[in-house]
Design a protein around this motif. Structure first.
Motif, PDB file in Angstrom:
ATOM      1  N   GLN A  81      89.006  61.429  52.806  1.00 53.61           N
ATOM      2  CA  GLN A  81      90.040  61.968  53.684  1.00 53.61           C
ATOM      3  C   GLN A  81      89.517  62.874  54.796  1.00 53.61           C
ATOM      4  O   GLN A  81      90.190  63.073  55.787  1.00 53.61           O
ATOM      5  N   HIS A  82      88.319  63.486  54.609  1.00 51.65           N
ATOM      6  CA  HIS A  82      87.822  64.453  55.588  1.00 51.65           C
ATOM      7  C   HIS A  82      86.338  64.720  55.351  1.00 51.65           C
ATOM      8  O   HIS A  82      85.765  64.248  54.372  1.00 51.65           O
ATOM      9  N   ASP A  83      85.765  65.517  56.248  1.00 52.91           N
ATOM     10  CA  ASP A  83      84.401  66.009  56.097  1.00 52.91           C
ATOM     11  C   ASP A  83      84.465  67.490  55.740  1.00 52.91           C
ATOM     12  O   ASP A  83      85.258  68.234  56.330  1.00 52.91           O
ATOM     13  N   ASP A  84      83.656  67.916  54.774  1.00 49.28           N
ATOM     14  CA  ASP A  84      83.536  69.340  54.479  1.00 49.28           C
ATOM     15  C   ASP A  84      82.544  69.955  55.459  1.00 49.28           C
ATOM     16  O   ASP A  84      81.530  69.338  55.803  1.00 49.28           O
TER      17      ASP A  84
ATOM     18  N   HIS B 272      81.223  83.775  56.751  1.00 48.21           N
ATOM     19  CA  HIS B 272      80.904  82.411  56.324  1.00 48.21           C
ATOM     20  C   HIS B 272      82.174  81.852  55.722  1.00 48.21           C
ATOM     21  O   HIS B 272      82.822  82.517  54.919  1.00 48.21           O
ATOM     22  N   ASN B 273      82.533  80.644  56.107  1.00 47.62           N
ATOM     23  CA  ASN B 273      83.725  80.022  55.555  1.00 47.62           C
ATOM     24  C   ASN B 273      83.453  78.539  55.337  1.00 47.62           C
ATOM     25  O   ASN B 273      82.806  77.903  56.155  1.00 47.62           O
TER      26      ASN B 273
ATOM     27  N   GLY C 169      90.980  72.827  58.327  1.00 49.34           N
ATOM     28  CA  GLY C 169      91.501  73.881  57.477  1.00 49.34           C
ATOM     29  C   GLY C 169      90.364  74.538  56.716  1.00 49.34           C
ATOM     30  O   GLY C 169      89.197  74.166  56.860  1.00 49.34           O
ATOM     31  N   SER C 170      90.712  75.495  55.915  1.00 46.19           N
ATOM     32  CA  SER C 170      89.751  76.269  55.142  1.00 46.19           C
ATOM     33  C   SER C 170      89.974  76.028  53.659  1.00 46.19           C
ATOM     34  O   SER C 170      91.118  75.938  53.213  1.00 46.19           O
TER      35      SER C 170
ATOM     36  N   PRO D 173      90.957  83.845  64.177  1.00 47.00           N
ATOM     37  CA  PRO D 173      90.533  85.039  63.470  1.00 47.00           C
ATOM     38  C   PRO D 173      89.884  84.597  62.161  1.00 47.00           C
ATOM     39  O   PRO D 173      90.452  83.811  61.417  1.00 47.00           O
ATOM     40  N   ASN D 174      88.684  85.051  61.940  1.00 52.83           N
ATOM     41  CA  ASN D 174      87.880  84.549  60.847  1.00 52.83           C
ATOM     42  C   ASN D 174      87.934  85.447  59.628  1.00 52.83           C
ATOM     43  O   ASN D 174      88.343  86.590  59.694  1.00 52.83           O
ATOM     44  N   SER D 175      87.470  84.885  58.518  1.00 47.48           N
ATOM     45  CA  SER D 175      87.586  85.578  57.247  1.00 47.48           C
ATOM     46  C   SER D 175      86.879  86.910  57.212  1.00 47.48           C
ATOM     47  O   SER D 175      87.216  87.759  56.402  1.00 47.48           O
TER      48      SER D 175
END
Length: 174
Positions: A45-48, A61-62, A78-79, A170-172
């Motif tokens: 379904q997606h790439d990590d 880092h996320n 998404g995350s 806005p990042n983690s």
């Protein structure tokens, strides 16, 4: 969770704009808080992906995911750790080239929301400004000297190509 949208026209062919955006190595060029993005595996379904950078003086880092649909010129992301964060963009044809429509869904962390309130009068105003700056950054990268967007793998110093100093995401670590 808030949803923030933006739209911008770019004087480049839509396939070229989408190819630039879908290439992970180009993300630091238009999301200046991002310093590195790398693949972490592929799923049906997606790439990590892993994203690293610095925002507000804090490194982050996320781990997340990205789904590119080249035939439709669409991307979603998404995350894995921030369940209330995601986004999508679509690149369509326009008379002068391409149009990018960006949607960002997130709830800023309380400290980020407080900073946006203080700096912009509201979280919504701060987020709208961030989305607009990111779209402006994409436009600048794509239209730079009316040349095709470059792949940063061939640039000696990708930091020199970053036209703005903040990201729409806005990042983690902020």
């Amino acid at each position: 969770m808030g949803e923030y949208t933006g739209r911008i026209e770019i004087a480049r062919p839509p396939d070229e704009v989408f190819a630039f955006l879908a290439e992970l190595r180009n993300m630091p060029r238009y999301l200046p808080t991002v310093t590195h993005v790398g693949p972490q595996g592929r799923h049906e379904q997606h790439d990590d992906v892993a994203v690293e950078g610095e925002a507000g003086g804090h490194p982050y880092h996320n781990d997340g995911w990205l789904k590119a649909e080249p035939e439709a010129r669409r991307m979603r992301w998404g995350s894995h750790t921030m369940k209330d964060y995601g986004g999508a963009l679509a690149v369509t044809s326009a008379a002068g080239g391409a149009v990018i429509e960006l949607t960002l869904s997130l709830t800023p962390k309380p400290e980020v929301a407080q900073r946006m309130q203080a700096e912009h009068g509201s979280v919504d105003a701060g987020m709208r400004r961030s989305v607009d700056r990111t779209l402006g950054s994409i436009k600048a990268c794509c239209e730079q000297a009316d040349a095709p967007p470059r792949d940063i793998a061939n640039d000696e110093d990708p930091a020199e190509a970053r036209p703005f100093g903040s990201s729409a995401t806005p990042n983690s670590g902020t």
